[in-house]
Design an enzyme around this catalytic site. Structure first.
Site, short mmCIF file in Angstrom:
data_model
loop_
_atom_site.label_atom_id
_atom_site.label_comp_id
_atom_site.label_asym_id
_atom_site.label_seq_id
_atom_site.Cartn_x
_atom_site.Cartn_y
_atom_site.Cartn_z
CB THR A 120 -0.92 0.01 1.23
OG1 THR A 120 -1.70 -1.18 1.25
CG2 THR A 120 -1.85 1.22 1.20
CG PHE B 256 5.90 -5.94 -4.13
CD1 PHE B 256 6.74 -6.53 -3.20
CD2 PHE B 256 4.89 -5.11 -3.69
CE1 PHE B 256 6.59 -6.29 -1.85
CE2 PHE B 256 4.72 -4.87 -2.33
CZ PHE B 256 5.58 -5.47 -1.41
CG HIS C 197 -0.43 4.42 -12.17
ND1 HIS C 197 0.64 5.28 -12.05
CD2 HIS C 197 0.01 3.20 -11.77
CE1 HIS C 197 1.69 4.61 -11.59
NE2 HIS C 197 1.32 3.35 -11.42
CG HIS C 198 -5.49 1.69 -12.85
ND1 HIS C 198 -6.19 1.95 -11.69
CD2 HIS C 198 -4.39 0.99 -12.48
CE1 HIS C 198 -5.56 1.41 -10.67
NE2 HIS C 198 -4.46 0.82 -11.11
CE LYS D 172 -0.83 4.55 -7.73
NZ LYS D 172 -0.25 3.42 -7.00
N GLY E 65 3.31 5.92 -5.65
CA GLY E 65 4.41 5.62 -4.73
C GLY E 65 5.70 5.33 -5.48
#
Length: 239
Positions: free
Chosen positions: A76, A103, A135-136, A139, A145
């Protein structure tokens, strides 16, 4: 390995599919309708928890994992102000915590490329620098981040940039980060160095959520049985 998934949106579902395909058992799937499963009696059955929720809930979710003595991998973003406190509690309670703004293995390699390029450009003031992230539309935070991690890395070397803004800026000490929300983009991050005679651009483009989810599972496999505070640099042995 027994996994508790805290947050079962699109990312949680992608992690579920990859973990199950690798032979792991997802024993808890916790969403807004099943928050009672965050209690110790349920969480304590897991070998590791993977947390992808919201900036408002992540802090308390991670504390619940510590109380249940369960290593937690957290993806998150948007709650960086609380991270130092969580890390201190983790070390005090001898728990295991791994946080990453991204990640994806490819993104974490991209982080290393970004740091190296920033080091090389530190002494080249003729180059302006800016960032863009796409981003979509679902988001929740802007900049992402991942973009903030890239910005922090860049400013650590390119010290003529002392802060960032989430808009266009011509101020020489400001790093502009342009955020765009376009469906169905899972994530694109670009760093531009521009001069009157040439440009240098590096970009990472994700094609799906699979890379993020696969990296989270790799992190969960890695952290099982450990104590301490970690990052994806530890998981990937990036030094």
């Amino acid at each position: 390995m027994k996994i508790a998934l805290i947050g079962y949106g699109k990312m949680g579902q992608a992690i579920d599919a990859i973990a199950t395909a690798k032979g792991h058992e997802v024993i808890l799937r916790i969403d807004l309708n099943s928050k009672h499963l965050l209690e110790k009696e349920h969480l304590g059955q897991a070998d590791v928890a993977i947390e992808f929720t919201t900036p408002e809930t992540a802090y308390h979710n991670v504390l619940k994992c510590f109380d249940a003595n369960v290593p937690v991998v957290c993806g998150t973003t948007g709650w960086l102000d609380k991270l130092p406190e969580i890390k201190a509690i983790c070390l005090e309670k001898k728990q295991a915590f791994l946080h990453a703004t991204n990640f994806s293995i490819g993104v974490n390699i991209f982080f290393e490329v970004n740091k190296k390029l920033a080091e090389l450009m530190a002494g080249q003031p003729q180059y302006g620098v800016s960032m863009e992230e796409i981003h979509h539309t679902h988001k929740k935070d802007a900049p992402s981040g991942t973009a903030l991690t890239l910005a922090e890395q860049l400013m650590a070397s390119v010290t003529r940039k002392t802060s960032w803004v989430n808009e266009e800026s011509n101020q020489p000490e400001i790093l502009p980060i342009i955020s765009k929300r376009i469906d169905p983009a899972p994530g694109t991050h670009t760093i531009n160095y521009t001069s009157p005679i040439d440009d240098i651009t590096i970009t990472h483009t994700a094609h799906s959520r699979e890379g993020f989810a696969a990296g989270a599972v790799v992190a969960a496999e890695w952290i099982k049985g450990k104590t301490g505070v970690f990052t994806m640099r530890d998981v990937l042995n990036l030094g």
